[in-house]
Design a protein around this motif. Structure first.
Motif, PDB file in Angstrom:
ATOM      1  N   LYS B  76      40.847  37.478  47.037  1.00 13.01           N
ATOM      2  CA  LYS B  76      40.222  38.519  45.653  1.00 13.01           C
ATOM      3  C   LYS B  76      38.970  38.522  45.903  1.00 13.01           C
ATOM      4  CE  LYS B  76      42.363  35.757  41.930  1.00 13.01           C
ATOM      5  NZ  LYS B  76      42.426  34.520  41.038  1.00 13.01           N
ATOM      6  N   ASP B  77      38.029  38.255  46.727  1.00 16.42           N
ATOM      7  CA  ASP B  77      36.768  38.065  47.251  1.00 16.42           C
ATOM      8  C   ASP B  77      36.819  39.391  48.366  1.00 16.42           C
ATOM      9  OD1 ASP B  77      35.957  37.778  44.863  1.00 16.42           O
ATOM     10  OD2 ASP B  77      36.373  35.300  45.767  1.00 16.42           O
ATOM     11  N   TYR B 104      43.349  42.826  40.589  1.00 11.54           N
ATOM     12  CA  TYR B 104      41.904  41.573  40.475  1.00 11.54           C
ATOM     13  C   TYR B 104      41.682  41.423  38.465  1.00 11.54           C
ATOM     14  CZ  TYR B 104      41.611  43.344  45.122  1.00 11.54           C
ATOM     15  OH  TYR B 104      41.989  43.508  46.265  1.00 11.54           O
ATOM     16  N   ASP B 105      41.041  41.037  38.881  1.00  8.77           N
ATOM     17  CA  ASP B 105      40.514  40.167  36.713  1.00  8.77           C
ATOM     18  C   ASP B 105      39.387  41.537  36.243  1.00  8.77           C
ATOM     19  OD1 ASP B 105      42.643  38.298  37.730  1.00  8.77           O
ATOM     20  OD2 ASP B 105      41.390  37.006  38.403  1.00  8.77           O
ATOM     21  N   LYS B 106      39.072  42.292  37.172  1.00  7.49           N
ATOM     22  CA  LYS B 106      38.153  42.422  35.860  1.00  7.49           C
ATOM     23  C   LYS B 106      38.074  43.862  35.494  1.00  7.49           C
ATOM     24  CE  LYS B 106      35.649  41.256  40.472  1.00  7.49           C
ATOM     25  NZ  LYS B 106      34.736  41.730  40.956  1.00  7.49           N
ATOM     26  N   ASP B 107      37.736  45.021  35.503  1.00 12.33           N
ATOM     27  CA  ASP B 107      37.216  46.000  35.218  1.00 12.33           C
ATOM     28  C   ASP B 107      36.627  46.907  36.041  1.00 12.33           C
ATOM     29  OD1 ASP B 107      37.126  48.885  34.192  1.00 12.33           O
ATOM     30  OD2 ASP B 107      35.901  47.832  32.551  1.00 12.33           O
ATOM     31  N   CYS B 108      37.662  47.519  37.170  1.00 16.04           N
ATOM     32  CA  CYS B 108      36.983  48.125  37.678  1.00 16.04           C
ATOM     33  C   CYS B 108      37.122  49.335  38.022  1.00 16.04           C
ATOM     34  CB  CYS B 108      37.730  47.920  39.272  1.00 16.04           C
ATOM     35  SG  CYS B 108      38.441  46.335  40.087  1.00 16.04           S
ATOM     36  N   HIS B 146      36.255  46.449  43.813  1.00 14.04           N
ATOM     37  CA  HIS B 146      36.706  45.294  43.101  1.00 14.04           C
ATOM     38  C   HIS B 146      34.905  44.406  43.353  1.00 14.04           C
ATOM     39  CE1 HIS B 146      38.539  44.598  46.730  1.00 14.04           C
ATOM     40  NE2 HIS B 146      38.072  43.373  47.046  1.00 14.04           N
ATOM     41  N   GLU B 147      34.093  45.077  44.284  1.00 13.05           N
ATOM     42  CA  GLU B 147      33.340  44.297  44.655  1.00 13.05           C
ATOM     43  C   GLU B 147      32.857  43.359  45.350  1.00 13.05           C
ATOM     44  OE1 GLU B 147      30.021  44.827  41.174  1.00 13.05           O
ATOM     45  OE2 GLU B 147      31.884  45.800  41.140  1.00 13.05           O
TER      46      GLU B 147
END
Lengths: 264, 290
Positions: B76-77, B104-108, B146-147
């Motif tokens: 994930k990271d 990924y559980d975020k807004d990319c 995904h930073e």
């Protein structure tokens, strides 16, 4: 879920082509039947044919004159075609990531190989069920204008349950072969080889009585349409063997593919 | 904290060695270079980190967790840019990026926009229509959207023109300033020198040395060749000259030391032409290779 969607999308074209081809084939077969059924010369002709030759084509137990008999005869070819589609799907759905070198993309995403295989499996199931239903519908629609025996629809449903089990058997064999094999070209060849050999065995059994004991290793012999037609059921022993093959194939896929080095 | 921790990692392919007893520690916030010639085991090490392949023995930890057992979680990271980029040919660039983002559980979406603007990437084209360099750009955006806290780059600059390469290096530096750790594998010394704080040198599957980039700079060899009619080999008796060869009217050698002393020596002789260049990686590390 995103993997299921992606897989369905990537297999959509091939599924549509298979569906159209099978529907066309069934329609052509029924047109052929139409010319047989009213024609006593065909039955005379079949009676004069050598028994072994009919056996090789799986036509030994049927009168081509009855609708059920005719569908029983074509069932072997439905098993063969849908089995072929299933084993190719099973083998390619795993090995294509290595073939197209996308493995280095997909398998570094934050998702386990187990989940990826599960997604691919679900999409393959949807694919098989769709093709099965398309085939079933084309049989039902193309026979709609014929006189049918009272058990016709139970026979057809049982036959398509058999088709589905056969699809599942070959899907799981295809999955297993490509999950064990690092070389994707080999996986495809082995898969098709397995299908052809088991089909050949079933033809041999029909021709040579003494080979009867081989029937357990050829899925094409598991759900003989003459048995379905006379008993209106599937033989339990073969249902058990089928489930064992499917569980072993899918279970093995999860076990081996998760531990295997990917070919990049 | 060590972001990457590799202990006695060995990967054998049958009887041939992929890597052998590799030990590495990469600290948080570092830009760590991983340098060696082709076939030295750089990609093998990275693929072990990404759990694409499994180690024969030893272990690799990312963020303190086992790379295989906690693979999906640690990935994930991690942002990974492989040396060769392959995606699903029929997909459009933006579909591929959104598909990647969906894991990924975020807004990319903001990051995708930002990165593809910098890299001048056309999002509406199909993957199969892209050139090698453009595919690389997709790879860069996809690897960073995904930073990630750890960015793993495997020979990342191939196919990028010098301008794009600089833009890419700037992005990497920015991400590093924001806290990302960078693991940068390459066989090109100059790009590693430009970017990295520390480097590990790998050869034939084994780590030969881990060095500060400063030390490496001080070890800066020059490759000098002089053309002239009456060259005298003996004029070059400075400390730091190695591999001095005279071939008719050409003198060739490597020099490591005070450059002023060298210039004085050179200026005292009559010559037709001179060539001073950066040695290739193999030449720089020749003392490891002998």
């Amino acid at each position: 879920m995103n993997i299921v969607k992606r897989e369905i999308k990537s297999n959509l074209k091939s599924m549509i082509i298979w569906s159209i081809a099978i529907a066309l084939l069934v329609t052509i077969w029924m047109i052929e039947f139409d010319s047989f059924s009213g024609n006593p010369a065909i039955n005379d002709f079949l009676e004069e044919m050598p028994q072994e030759m009919l056996a090789a084509m799986g036509m030994q137990d049927f009168t081509m004159g009855s609708l059920e008999g005719f569908i029983g005869t074509i069932s072997l070819y439905l098993y063969l075609l849908l089995g072929l589609q299933a084993i190719l799907l099973g083998s390619s759905i795993i090995s294509k990531e290595e073939r197209d070198k996308t493995a280095e993309y997909l398998f570094v995403l934050p998702i386990s190989r187990r989940r990826i295989i599960l997604g691919k499996l679900i999409s393959a199931l949807i694919n098989l069920v769709t093709l099965n239903i398309v085939t079933l519908l084309s049989v039902i629609l193309s026979t709609i204008s014929y006189d049918k025996g009272e058990n016709f629809y139970s026979f057809i449903v049982l036959m398509f349950v058999s088709v589905f089990i056969i699809q599942m058997i070959f899907l799981s064999i295809g999955l297993l072969v490509s999950s064990v094999n690092k070389k994707y070209k080999k996986s495809g060849n082995i898969s098709v080889g397995i299908l052809m050999i088991t089909f050949l065995i079933s033809s041999l059994i029909n021709m040579v009585d003494s080979l009867d004991f081989l029937k357990y290793i050829s899925p094409f012999k598991y759900f003989d349409s003459s048995y379905i037609l006379s008993e209106m059921s599937l033989e339990p022993i073969y249902i058990i063997i089928s489930i064992l093959i499917i569980v072993a194939g899918i279970g093995g896929t999860f076990k081996f593919y998760i531990k295997r080095d990917l070919y990049i | 904290m060590n972001i990457i921790e590799i202990k006695n990692l060995t990967k054998l392919y049958g009887n041939s060695i992929g890597i052998e007893n590799v030990n590495l520690e990469v600290k948080e916030g570092e830009i760590f270079g991983f340098i060696g010639p082709n076939g030295a085991g750089k990609s093998t090490t990275i693929r072990l980190l990404m759990s694409l392949i499994h180690p024969t023995s030893g272990e690799a930890k990312l963020f303190g967790k086992d790379a295989i057992e906690y693979g999906p979680e640690v990935r994930k990271d991690i942002g990974y840019l492989p040396s060769e980029i392959f995606y699903y040919d029929k997909m459009k660039v933006k579909d591929l990026l959104n598909y990647s983002a969906s894991f990924y559980d975020k807004d990319c979406s903001k990051k995708i926009k930002e990165l593809s603007d910098i890299m001048e990437l056309d999002l509406n084209r199909r993957i199969e229509d892209l050139s090698y360099g453009n595919k690389k750009k997709v790879g860069i955006v996809q690897g960073l959207l995904h930073e990630p806290k750890l960015i793993i780059l495997d020979e990342p600059t191939g196919g990028l023109d010098p301008l794009m390469q600089q833009k890419f290096f700037n992005i990497i530096r920015d991400e590093n300033k924001k806290g990302a750790t960078i693991f940068f594998s390459s066989h090109i010394l100059s790009e590693v020198q430009e970017l990295c704080n520390r480097v590990a040198i790998i050869k034939d599957g084994s780590i030969i040395e881990v060095q500060d980039i400063k030390t490496l700079r001080e070890n800066n060899y020059k490759k000098i060749s002089i053309l002239g009619n009456n060259l005298n080999k003996d004029a070059f008796n400075l400390n730091g000259i190695t591999k001095l060869v005279q071939d008719k009217d050409e003198l060739k050698f490597f020099y490591k030391g005070d450059i002023n002393a060298m210039i004085k020596t050179i200026s005292s002789i009559e010559m037709r032409d001179i060539n001073i260049e950066e040695p290739t990686l193999e030449e720089v590390f020749m003392h490891y290779y002998e």
